[in-house]
Enzyme design. Sequence first.
Site, PDB file in Angstrom:
ATOM      1  N   ARG A  10       0.905  -1.216   0.020  1.00 51.96           N
ATOM      2  CA  ARG A  10       0.103   0.169   0.065  1.00 51.96           C
ATOM      3  C   ARG A  10       0.944   1.216   0.005  1.00 51.96           C
ATOM      4  O   ARG A  10       0.652   2.196  -0.581  1.00 51.96           O
ATOM      5  CB  ARG A  10      -0.943  -0.003   1.154  1.00 51.96           C
ATOM      6  CG  ARG A  10      -1.698   1.383   1.261  1.00 51.96           C
ATOM      7  CD  ARG A  10      -3.041   1.217   2.015  1.00 51.96           C
ATOM      8  NE  ARG A  10      -3.151   0.277   3.076  1.00 51.96           N
ATOM      9  CZ  ARG A  10      -2.384   0.437   4.205  1.00 51.96           C
ATOM     10  NH1 ARG A  10      -1.721   1.734   4.475  1.00 51.96           N
ATOM     11  NH2 ARG A  10      -2.466  -0.234   5.225  1.00 51.96           N
ATOM     12  N   TYR A  27     -15.959  17.635 -15.745  1.00 52.56           N
ATOM     13  CA  TYR A  27     -16.315  16.118 -15.876  1.00 52.56           C
ATOM     14  C   TYR A  27     -17.285  15.996 -14.894  1.00 52.56           C
ATOM     15  O   TYR A  27     -17.195  15.990 -13.598  1.00 52.56           O
ATOM     16  CB  TYR A  27     -14.909  15.361 -15.437  1.00 52.56           C
ATOM     17  CG  TYR A  27     -15.086  13.716 -15.507  1.00 52.56           C
ATOM     18  CD1 TYR A  27     -15.697  13.196 -16.767  1.00 52.56           C
ATOM     19  CD2 TYR A  27     -14.904  13.131 -14.529  1.00 52.56           C
ATOM     20  CE1 TYR A  27     -15.820  11.872 -16.726  1.00 52.56           C
ATOM     21  CE2 TYR A  27     -15.379  11.805 -14.422  1.00 52.56           C
ATOM     22  CZ  TYR A  27     -15.460  11.224 -15.388  1.00 52.56           C
ATOM     23  OH  TYR A  27     -15.978   9.828 -15.511  1.00 52.56           O
ATOM     24  N   ASP A  53      -6.603  19.046 -14.412  1.00 55.73           N
ATOM     25  CA  ASP A  53      -6.859  17.749 -14.879  1.00 55.73           C
ATOM     26  C   ASP A  53      -6.613  17.710 -16.256  1.00 55.73           C
ATOM     27  O   ASP A  53      -7.184  18.421 -17.099  1.00 55.73           O
ATOM     28  CB  ASP A  53      -8.530  17.566 -14.701  1.00 55.73           C
ATOM     29  CG  ASP A  53      -9.108  16.104 -14.932  1.00 55.73           C
ATOM     30  OD1 ASP A  53      -8.429  15.529 -15.947  1.00 55.73           O
ATOM     31  OD2 ASP A  53     -10.051  15.812 -14.686  1.00 55.73           O
ATOM     32  N   LYS A  86      -7.843   6.686 -19.588  1.00 60.40           N
ATOM     33  CA  LYS A  86      -8.103   7.337 -20.921  1.00 60.40           C
ATOM     34  C   LYS A  86      -7.151   7.201 -21.907  1.00 60.40           C
ATOM     35  O   LYS A  86      -6.441   6.212 -22.084  1.00 60.40           O
ATOM     36  CB  LYS A  86      -8.649   8.586 -20.869  1.00 60.40           C
ATOM     37  CG  LYS A  86      -9.741   8.934 -19.671  1.00 60.40           C
ATOM     38  CD  LYS A  86     -10.961   8.243 -19.911  1.00 60.40           C
ATOM     39  CE  LYS A  86     -11.728   8.185 -18.632  1.00 60.40           C
ATOM     40  NZ  LYS A  86     -12.257   9.373 -17.964  1.00 60.40           N
TER      41      LYS A  86
END
Length: 380
Positions: free
Chosen positions: A47, A99, A171, A196
Amino acid sequence: MKFNTKTIHGGQENIDPAYGSVMPPIYQTTTYSQSTPGGHKGFEYSRSGNPTRSALEKSLASLENGKFGLGFGSGLAAIDAVMKLFKPGDEIISTNDLYGGSYRLFTSIFENMGIKFNFIAMNEAGNIEKYINDNTKMLWIETPTNPMMNIIDIEAVSKLSQTYNLLLAVDNTFATPYLQQPLDLGADIVMHSATKYLGGHSDVVLGGLVVKDEELAEKLHFIQKASGAICGPQDSFLVLRGIKTLHLRMQRHCENGEAVARFLRSHPRVGKVYWPGFEDHPNHDIAKKQMKGFGGMISFSTTEDTLKSATNLIEKLKVFTLAESLGGVESLAGHPATMTHASIPKEDRAKTGVVDSLIRLSVGIEDEEDLINDLKQALE
Ligand SMILES: *Cc1c(COP(=O)(O)O)cnc(C)c1O
């Protein structure tokens, strides 16, 4: 190192000291043996750190001209980590055609925790200043915006963020570092949905952050470790593989995007076409200044501006697949009002131009003629 070389080698020096494999091994392990308590080789528990994720994080940092990269389980997990830098009473200013998932995260989760958001038009930097007050902590922008393809002047906004001592987060999912590098323009944080273009093959959900400042990186690393929304080694590997062809894919996305945008604009059944490469796009000059190309994302409405005209058209497409998401090698068509932006109230949507007939295309890297012919038959 120049950009195309960085996609392949950036941050990947001595990636496998054991055997010299040219791709990083997928370290499918949770833990790492220690010779003595605390005597580890840089990794203790996956982690907090994993070598495959670390290879991806270094690649992301290199591509964005940053110093520190952080990998997350999704783009939204990356945004979620950024929001955890703040406390109740803090204010964030963001774009009004954001978004849909980011909007939902901000308004349904973080507003409940006492963070206030102002969603405003940001394509005029002068419009932002009046929303800044003592509680304002960050400007969160997306450019090009989704789905209206507005362009925000990153450099102008960063001057403002520096004047008022705010963080500026960008972003960069739509543009990718191939087209635009926000840290070079004064941003503090770059965020990616690597789901993406970076991944590029529609086969992995992953998010990333890149920063330059060490103190900010430490805070984000702490959140990444403490909240735990990390990406796994297999997914990190897939995104690293995708990144190696980012420059080639983006070049073709841009070429096909331009061909499709110009075709749509010339068609009598098409209403408005939103693509920043058009000379008369309201922010074309800024796009030209801060982007290397105009990308493969296009939105358009039909002249018969109804929901039915849009659904009829979409259902007739054969090469374009009707699906959410974007940025893969295959062309996709989406309907923002009922799909990606359904979580934004209709009135708010309409204000920003997301009308019922709006169709968003993610133009892939197929042959240009096939894409245009597909649109042509669906329009006629
Ligand atoms: C998809 C997307 C996100 C969210 O990323 P996920 O990987 O789906 O969580 C954020 N911003 C933009 C612009 C996106 O397109």
